[in-house]
Scaffold this motif. Structure first.
Motif, PDB file in Angstrom:
ATOM      1  N   MET A  34       0.857  -1.193   0.000  1.00 53.77           N
ATOM      2  CA  MET A  34       0.000   0.000   0.000  1.00 53.77           C
ATOM      3  C   MET A  34       0.892   1.241   0.000  1.00 53.77           C
ATOM      4  O   MET A  34       1.812   1.356   0.802  1.00 53.77           O
ATOM      5  N   ALA A  35       0.595   2.167  -0.905  1.00 49.21           N
ATOM      6  CA  ALA A  35       1.381   3.394  -1.017  1.00 49.21           C
ATOM      7  C   ALA A  35       1.097   4.296   0.172  1.00 49.21           C
ATOM      8  O   ALA A  35      -0.013   4.308   0.724  1.00 49.21           O
ATOM      9  N   LEU A  36       2.109   5.061   0.537  1.00 51.95           N
ATOM     10  CA  LEU A  36       1.994   5.965   1.686  1.00 51.95           C
ATOM     11  C   LEU A  36       2.310   7.377   1.246  1.00 51.95           C
ATOM     12  O   LEU A  36       3.383   7.644   0.676  1.00 51.95           O
ATOM     13  N   TYR A  37       1.376   8.279   1.494  1.00 49.91           N
ATOM     14  CA  TYR A  37       1.561   9.702   1.241  1.00 49.91           C
ATOM     15  C   TYR A  37       1.659  10.418   2.581  1.00 49.91           C
ATOM     16  O   TYR A  37       1.033  10.007   3.567  1.00 49.91           O
ATOM     17  N   LEU A  38       2.416  11.509   2.573  1.00 46.95           N
ATOM     18  CA  LEU A  38       2.641  12.291   3.796  1.00 46.95           C
ATOM     19  C   LEU A  38       2.153  13.705   3.583  1.00 46.95           C
ATOM     20  O   LEU A  38       2.517  14.364   2.587  1.00 46.95           O
ATOM     21  N   LEU A  39       1.322  14.198   4.515  1.00 47.14           N
ATOM     22  CA  LEU A  39       0.836  15.582   4.496  1.00 47.14           C
ATOM     23  C   LEU A  39       1.652  16.390   5.497  1.00 47.14           C
ATOM     24  O   LEU A  39       1.662  16.084   6.694  1.00 47.14           O
ATOM     25  N   PHE A  40       2.323  17.407   4.992  1.00 50.92           N
ATOM     26  CA  PHE A  40       3.163  18.244   5.852  1.00 50.92           C
ATOM     27  C   PHE A  40       2.651  19.678   5.796  1.00 50.92           C
ATOM     28  O   PHE A  40       2.543  20.268   4.712  1.00 50.92           O
ATOM     29  N   GLU A  41       2.317  20.242   7.004  1.00 49.94           N
ATOM     30  CA  GLU A  41       1.844  21.626   7.090  1.00 49.94           C
ATOM     31  C   GLU A  41       2.996  22.499   7.554  1.00 49.94           C
ATOM     32  O   GLU A  41       3.466  22.363   8.686  1.00 49.94           O
ATOM     33  N   SER A  42       3.438  23.390   6.714  1.00 48.77           N
ATOM     34  CA  SER A  42       4.523  24.312   7.052  1.00 48.77           C
ATOM     35  C   SER A  42       3.973  25.725   7.159  1.00 48.77           C
ATOM     36  O   SER A  42       2.796  25.984   6.871  1.00 48.77           O
ATOM     37  N   SER A  43       4.837  26.645   7.549  1.00 48.12           N
ATOM     38  CA  SER A  43       4.420  28.042   7.679  1.00 48.12           C
ATOM     39  C   SER A  43       4.222  28.713   6.334  1.00 48.12           C
ATOM     40  O   SER A  43       3.588  29.769   6.249  1.00 48.12           O
ATOM     41  N   SER A  44       4.751  28.087   5.255  1.00 52.03           N
ATOM     42  CA  SER A  44       4.626  28.694   3.920  1.00 52.03           C
ATOM     43  C   SER A  44       3.524  28.058   3.084  1.00 52.03           C
ATOM     44  O   SER A  44       3.082  28.651   2.105  1.00 52.03           O
ATOM     45  N   GLY A  45       3.068  26.828   3.436  1.00 46.89           N
ATOM     46  CA  GLY A  45       1.990  26.208   2.688  1.00 46.89           C
ATOM     47  C   GLY A  45       1.874  24.724   2.975  1.00 46.89           C
ATOM     48  O   GLY A  45       2.620  24.156   3.777  1.00 46.89           O
TER      49      GLY A  45
ATOM     50  N   LYS B   9     -11.917  -0.140  -1.874  1.00 48.36           N
ATOM     51  CA  LYS B   9     -10.993   0.394  -0.877  1.00 48.36           C
ATOM     52  C   LYS B   9      -9.830   1.106  -1.547  1.00 48.36           C
ATOM     53  O   LYS B   9      -9.406   0.736  -2.644  1.00 48.36           O
ATOM     54  N   ALA B  10      -9.330   2.113  -0.873  1.00 51.72           N
ATOM     55  CA  ALA B  10      -8.190   2.854  -1.401  1.00 51.72           C
ATOM     56  C   ALA B  10      -6.918   2.021  -1.274  1.00 51.72           C
ATOM     57  O   ALA B  10      -6.728   1.298  -0.300  1.00 51.72           O
ATOM     58  N   LYS B  11      -6.058   2.138  -2.291  1.00 52.97           N
ATOM     59  CA  LYS B  11      -4.788   1.412  -2.291  1.00 52.97           C
ATOM     60  C   LYS B  11      -3.642   2.252  -1.746  1.00 52.97           C
ATOM     61  O   LYS B  11      -2.479   1.960  -1.983  1.00 52.97           O
ATOM     62  N   PHE B  12      -3.987   3.285  -1.033  1.00 53.28           N
ATOM     63  CA  PHE B  12      -2.982   4.152  -0.431  1.00 53.28           C
ATOM     64  C   PHE B  12      -3.514   4.654   0.899  1.00 53.28           C
ATOM     65  O   PHE B  12      -4.709   4.505   1.203  1.00 53.28           O
ATOM     66  N   SER B  13      -2.645   5.241   1.682  1.00 52.65           N
ATOM     67  CA  SER B  13      -3.014   5.860   2.958  1.00 52.65           C
ATOM     68  C   SER B  13      -2.264   7.168   3.100  1.00 52.65           C
ATOM     69  O   SER B  13      -1.180   7.345   2.518  1.00 52.65           O
ATOM     70  N   LEU B  14      -2.836   8.067   3.876  1.00 53.00           N
ATOM     71  CA  LEU B  14      -2.264   9.395   4.086  1.00 53.00           C
ATOM     72  C   LEU B  14      -1.740   9.499   5.513  1.00 53.00           C
ATOM     73  O   LEU B  14      -2.491   9.282   6.475  1.00 53.00           O
ATOM     74  N   GLY B  15      -0.468   9.799   5.643  1.00 52.75           N
ATOM     75  CA  GLY B  15       0.123   9.969   6.962  1.00 52.75           C
ATOM     76  C   GLY B  15       0.043  11.416   7.412  1.00 52.75           C
ATOM     77  O   GLY B  15       0.461  12.329   6.689  1.00 52.75           O
ATOM     78  N   VAL B  16      -0.514  11.642   8.597  1.00 51.46           N
ATOM     79  CA  VAL B  16      -0.671  12.988   9.146  1.00 51.46           C
ATOM     80  C   VAL B  16      -0.058  13.034  10.531  1.00 51.46           C
ATOM     81  O   VAL B  16       0.106  11.991  11.197  1.00 51.46           O
ATOM     82  N   ALA B  17       0.264  14.247  10.986  1.00 50.56           N
ATOM     83  CA  ALA B  17       0.859  14.417  12.314  1.00 50.56           C
ATOM     84  C   ALA B  17      -0.196  14.492  13.399  1.00 50.56           C
ATOM     85  O   ALA B  17       0.038  14.055  14.527  1.00 50.56           O
ATOM     86  N   GLU B  18      -1.374  15.050  13.076  1.00 51.95           N
ATOM     87  CA  GLU B  18      -2.445  15.214  14.055  1.00 51.95           C
ATOM     88  C   GLU B  18      -3.526  14.167  13.818  1.00 51.95           C
ATOM     89  O   GLU B  18      -4.139  14.144  12.742  1.00 51.95           O
ATOM     90  N   PRO B  19      -3.798  13.298  14.799  1.00 49.07           N
ATOM     91  CA  PRO B  19      -4.862  12.294  14.603  1.00 49.07           C
ATOM     92  C   PRO B  19      -6.238  12.908  14.408  1.00 49.07           C
ATOM     93  O   PRO B  19      -7.071  12.355  13.666  1.00 49.07           O
ATOM     94  N   LYS B  20      -6.508  14.064  15.042  1.00 53.44           N
ATOM     95  CA  LYS B  20      -7.814  14.702  14.877  1.00 53.44           C
ATOM     96  C   LYS B  20      -8.032  15.157  13.438  1.00 53.44           C
ATOM     97  O   LYS B  20      -9.123  15.009  12.881  1.00 53.44           O
TER      98      LYS B  20
END
Length: 578
Positions: free
Chosen positions: A1-12, A91-102
């Motif tokens: 399963m592919a893994l994507y990462l969502l990163f929130e920075s101060s610029s975007g 079902k999706a063949k990927f998942s999104l990794g986030v820092a905040e569970p909420k």
């Protein structure tokens, strides 16, 4: 399963794709070690998309939404455009990794994108944060630092949401300064009296007020220059023409020493300083009264501005005071006496800072503890209303003050007070009638936020009022405590807590006698059973002995027959020999 990462920075917002990661072989320590090396980390994690914020205000709004666990439309569009689309019913063949569970749960609820947040994902995001400026072209580290600094300042300012007029720190500083000014003004006034009494000692006996004494000392200066022409000026200061004449006559027959012009100048300057400090103290008190009416109007109207400010100062803030139970608020300021009483196993203090209230002074000696407990309950309710209500009103404080007055009358004259629930209903109705429609909505919202505190306070107050309104006998109270300690009835059912008015109706004497007789009969039966057991044992032993005794006579008869035969044989033998 592919893994994507969502990163929130101060610029975007930025989206990364993690390649070549085996789910079974995901090792957090290995990832932690490889994060520091950009060559190794860059082969695993690659940038997919980046969406910069349009302005500093947009960045602040997005940051506030992320901190509260919400997904904005901008983030939703960014994820739907750049992530692979999922067909309906599959079902999706990927998942999104986030820092905040909420945030992850919010994204899954809205977009049905599976999200995960674990140690492995956090380590990957830590590597992204470390090498973020290397992934995005034309982004300098200095620009990123400036964006982080600006967003941090704006976020911290927006996060502290408070009304400028309701800062309780101003009250804390004002009451501290007021206390120090009282000490300083008193010590300086005594110094002015001692200093000027060398020149005019009779003035100290005529004028008792320190502030007025300093003003007269500055006006008179040299007593030898004082004459009847100065009586109008003195009468304006003193407020009494007879006292002004008395000062003039005392100056003519004064026994004080003469002072040099330099000494008189120093005395006048010091007296002016005392006058300025006294005037500043008055202005500071007025400032404290206005601030208390803005911050805690109900507490101020209930117990007074100075005592309320002392309670807030001692607790640290209004929110800390609202969190305190009424039992803690009652002895707030008497911690040393409390711990000394606990250490020596003596009587604990009945009141702390609330002793300075006029209610406790008006109560009789036997009712001081009861009125202190009742007043602490009301102060606890008032502080919680002031802390969590956004509508600035003192109606609740006035109603609570009326309740304390009624409680004093009940202790002195026996007049029954009103119920707490009825008084609060009247207060709420009056507040809703006074506020406008917009304020009424805010009042309903803020009042709903503090219902838990308020309900707890009402329950505590009603229980205490019932306990204070009824006279409980000591023996019945002890019995109720014993029943509570047992916790269950004889039938095994949990006992209900006895109310104070039910404690007086204790068990009748006949039932007590019956219970005592039953217990005594049971004890007697047990003792008789024990004795019967012992008797049966003793009877068995006695029977055995009797059997043995019955057997013994038979044995003795046989022995006698044997001896008789022996003697007969001997006699026969002797006769034959002869």
């Amino acid at each position: 399963m592919a893994l994507y990462l969502l990163f929130e920075s101060s610029s975007g917002y930025s989206l990364f794709h993690a390649y070549g990661l085996d789910e079974i072989g995901q090792n957090t320590e290995a990832v932690r070690n490889s994060v520091l090396d950009l060559n190794r980390f860059g082969k695993v994690v690659k940038l997919v998309a980046f969406h910069p914020f349009s302005s500093a205000l947009d960045a602040l709004n997005q940051c506030n939404a992320i901190s509260e666990g919400l997904m904005t439309e901008e983030l939703r569009n960014f994820l739907e455009i750049n992530l692979p689309k999922v067909k309906e019913g599959k079902k999706a063949k990927f998942s999104l990794g986030v820092a905040e569970p909420k945030v992850g749960s919010q994204i899954f609820e809205v977009t049905k994108i599976p999200c995960q947040s674990n140690e492995f994902v956090l380590e990957l995001l830590r590597g992204v944060r470390l090498h973020f400026d290397k992934f995005i072209k034309d982004l300098k580290p200095s620009d990123l630092e400036k964006a982080q600094l600006g967003l941090g300042h704006s976020y911290s300012r927006a996060k502290v949401k408070f009304n400028v007029n309701r800062v309780d720190n101003m009250v804390i500083q004002a009451i501290f300064l007021l206390d120090t000014l009282d000490k300083d003004v008193n010590s300086f006034s005594m110094r002015v009296r001692e200093w000027y009494s060398w020149h005019f000692p009779e003035l100290a006996k005529i004028i008792n007020d320190n502030y007025l004494y300093a003003k007269i000392a500055k006006l008179v200066e040299n007593k030898s220059d004082l004459s009847e022409t100065n009586i109008p000026e003195l009468s304006e200061l003193v407020g009494d023409e007879e006292k002004a004449k008395e000062i003039v006559e005392a100056a003519k027959a004064s026994m004080g020493q003469d002072l040099s012009p330099v000494d008189l100048i120093n005395v006048q300057q010091f007296a002016q300083r005392v006058i300025n400090l006294s005037e500043y103290r008055k202005n500071l008190y007025e400032y404290l009264v206005t601030k208390m009416n803005d911050i805690a109007p109900n507490l101020a109207s209930l117990i007074g501005e100075v005592v309320g400010a002392r309670l807030i100062s001692h607790a640290g803030s209004l929110s800390n005071l609202a969190k305190c139970p009424s039992s803690t608020l009652q002895i707030l300021g008497a911690e040393k006496a409390l711990f000394r009483a606990l250490k020596t196993k003596g009587n604990t203090p009945k009141y702390g800072l609330i002793f300075h209230s006029s209610f406790i002074g008006r109560a009789s000696s036997k009712n001081k503890g009861r009125i202190a407990r009742y007043l602490a309950n009301k102060c606890s309710i008032a502080s919680r209303i002031d802390c969590f209500s956004e509508v600035n009103t003192s109606v609740f404080g006035q109603k609570l003050r009326e309740q304390v007055e009624e409680r004093l009358d009940f202790y002195d004259k026996g007049v029954a007070p009103r119920k707490n629930v009825d008084v609060m209903k009247v207060a709420i109705e009056s507040v809703l009638n006074d506020v406008t429609e917009e304020d009424a909505g805010e009042f309903h919202f803020s009042f709903a936020c503090c219902t838990t505190w308020f309900a707890v306070g009402l329950i505590a107050i009603t229980l205490c009022t019932k306990a204070d309104g009824q006279q409980i006998d000591e023996p019945s109270l002890k019995k109720s405590k014993k029943k509570k300690s047992k916790g269950e009835n004889e039938d095994g059912e949990p006992m209900a807590v006895d109310e104070p008015n039910q404690v007086t109706d204790a068990e009748p004497e006949t039932e007590k006698k019956k219970k005592r007789q039953k217990s005594e009969e049971q004890q007697d039966n047990a003792v008789l059973d024990g004795l019967n057991g012992q008797d049966t044992k003793q009877n068995g032993i006695a029977k055995k002995k009797k059997k043995k005794s019955h057997n013994k006579p038979d044995n003795d008869a046989e022995a006698q027959d044997v001896t008789q035969e022996k003697t007969k044989k001997k006699t026969k033998s002797k006769l034959q020999d002869e």
